[in-house]
Write a protein that holds these residues in place. Structure first.
Motif, PDB file in Angstrom:
ATOM      1  N   SER A  91       0.847  -1.199   0.000  1.00  0.00           N
ATOM      2  CA  SER A  91       0.000   0.000   0.000  1.00  0.00           C
ATOM      3  C   SER A  91       0.875   1.239   0.000  1.00  0.00           C
ATOM      4  N   SER A 214      -2.166   2.782  -5.428  1.00  0.00           N
ATOM      5  CA  SER A 214      -3.605   2.546  -5.451  1.00  0.00           C
ATOM      6  C   SER A 214      -4.338   3.661  -6.173  1.00  0.00           C
ATOM      7  N   LEU A 224      -4.906  -2.130  -4.124  1.00  0.00           N
ATOM      8  CA  LEU A 224      -3.974  -1.371  -3.296  1.00  0.00           C
ATOM      9  C   LEU A 224      -2.543  -1.703  -3.690  1.00  0.00           C
ATOM     10  N   ASN A 286      -2.134  -7.756  -7.764  1.00  0.00           N
ATOM     11  CA  ASN A 286      -2.242  -6.312  -7.598  1.00  0.00           C
ATOM     12  C   ASN A 286      -1.158  -5.585  -8.378  1.00  0.00           C
ATOM     13  N   HIS A 376     -11.319   8.126  -1.460  1.00  0.00           N
ATOM     14  CA  HIS A 376     -10.310   7.662  -2.417  1.00  0.00           C
ATOM     15  C   HIS A 376      -9.995   8.845  -3.319  1.00  0.00           C
TER      16      HIS A 376
END
Length: 460
Positions: A91, A214, A224, A286, A376
């Protein structure tokens, strides 16, 4: 050198052996897209391979210490930022934490700009002090003299955001870098809101760059990830005494990190010692999705920034609005710095403050239909959040006011929707805010009464 859009699709920063981390092994098919190595570990084909990995870090053995998919994305981001190496973690918060823990120790201090993402501020004020690491803050990040005055003998890192989230009070990057380097200190820059498309801090003297991948790098609000990029300019002779863990022999008496990796010592220490032991391991899936997002980064950010500037200009003339904090406006105190550091766009995240305080803000948020209410930024969708009741809720009223957060303040993150549709939706929110504040629809009193239809005529 090829252009940015070409590099974001094709660039590979060279690995230490000159190869490409996503190259397929000999004799196997070679996919054009980066393969997803969704595995905890990797087989050793020969006895010597295992020893080579654990002794010299060769190849891949376990995804916590490295993965081909993750490595491909790391090298792509390093190339776009102008760095020599990068480390992908789970992250953006992990990226900041890992970067700082690789540079500061108990009894030492971080000197940071006051305008920071609240998660970073909490890390500096609540978590790192439990490890014996304290923080000091500079209110005017554009004033190099303020940074100079705040440096203590225990200071090891200067930390700031290239575009502060979300006040837009820009720092003078090159000036702060000069201050840091005069003391042999590292300058760490969070470049999440600018992205390497709009600004590459290493070109202005930054030593380490961090991102919440992210956000704009991934771009679609689905995963993330975080990344640390290093400039590769660690100077053991000039700064070794401040960072002894990088220049001291290993605990077995072997060569130091600096002796093994030279200017890449900072990032090598993070990869070998900090990240694998604290364990913020990203999923290879991711990493893959972030890599996919990067391939359209310039297209999204250019559109988002252009729309944000138009929206900020429009909001500035609305009677329901008290102020707009956006560095692209010529009324902004950061306008001169924006022209210097962000000539291709000033980003797409900013705040504005409504008349009527919290009731007006609530009415606005509940009235919009295209803009999504969520916590976000950097999404293809436009987003809105009320900082006073969410991200800044643990600050006192005076602390919130000091960073430009008032009861009527809202943060916008502009997406890629058609500009006329966004204007129409924002106008819907403003009219609701005006009614909640006790005023009639007085938009006709504004100096600029352009609405959605006007933007539709102007938009091809």
């Amino acid at each position: 050198m090829t252009g940015f859009a070409t590099r974001q699709v094709h660039a590979r920063a060279a690995t230490s052996d000159g190869g490409a981390p996503d190259a397929a092994p000999s004799g196997r098919v070679t996919p054009r897209a980066t393969p997803v190595y969704l595995t905890a570990g990797f087989e050793f084909e020969q006895w010597e391979q295992a020893g080579g990995h654990f002794g010299a870090g060769e190849g891949f053995a376990y995804t916590r210490t490295g993965n081909p998919t993750t490595a491909a994305v790391e090298q792509r981001i390093a190339a776009l930022e102008g760095g020599t190496d990068a480390l992908f973690v789970a992250s953006g918060q992990a990226a900041v934490t890992v970067a700082l823990l690789g540079l500061v120790a108990a009894g030492q201090r971080v000197l940071a700009a006051s305008s920071l993402y609240e998660g970073t501020r909490g890390l500096l004020l609540e978590n790192l002090p439990r490890l014996g690491i304290e923080a000091d803050f500079v209110d005017d990040a554009a004033d190099p003299a303020a940074w100079e005055r705040a440096i203590r003998p225990e200071t090891r890192v200067l930390f700031l955001e290239s575009i502060p989230n979300a006040r837009n009070d820009l720092p003078d990057l090159a000036a702060v870098a000069d201050v840091a380097h005069a003391h042999g200190l590292a300058l760490v820059v969070d470049n999440t809101l600018a992205t390497p498309y709009l600004l590459r801090p290493i070109e202005h003297g930054a030593d380490v760059v961090v991102h919440s991948a992210s956000k704009f790098l991934a771009g679609h609000g689905s995963v993330l990830g975080g990344v640390v990029v290093d400039s590769g300019t660690f100077d053991a002779a000039a700064s070794g005494a401040l960072y002894p863990h990088l220049v001291a022999p290993s605990r077995t008496g072997g060569p130091s990190v600096a002796e093994r990796h030279g200017g890449r010592a900072r990032l090598a220490y993070l990869r070998e010692t900090v990240a694998p032991r604290f364990g913020p391991t990203p999923s290879p899936l991711n990493a893959f999705l972030v890599g996919q997002g990067i391939e359209t980064l310039s297209l999204r950010v250019a559109r988002q920034s252009a729309s944000a500037l138009e929206i900020a200009r429009w909001l500035a003339f609305r009677p329901e609005v008290v102020s707009v904090d956006y560095s692209g406006l010529d009324s902004s105190p950061s306008y001169a710095l924006a022209k210097r550091y962000l000539p291709d766009g000033q980003g797409s995240v900013f705040t504005f403050t409504l008349r009527g305080g919290a009731p007006a803000a609530r009415a606005f948020v509940e009235a919009v239909e295209v803009v999504t209410h969520m916590t976000h930024i950097g999404d293809v969708r436009s987003l809105v959040l009320h900082p006073e009741s969410t991200s800044h809720v643990l600050r006192t009223p005076d602390e919130r006011a000091a960073v430009g957060v008032y009861p009527g303040t809202l943060r916008l993150s502009i997406g890629v929707e058609d500009l006329p549709d966004l204007i129409e939706d924002l106008e819907r929110g403003l009219l609701a805010a005006g009614r909640a504040a006790g005023g009639a629809d007085d938009s006709s009193e504004a100096d600029d009464t352009r609405g959605a239809d006007d933007f539709r005529k102007e938009t091809p």
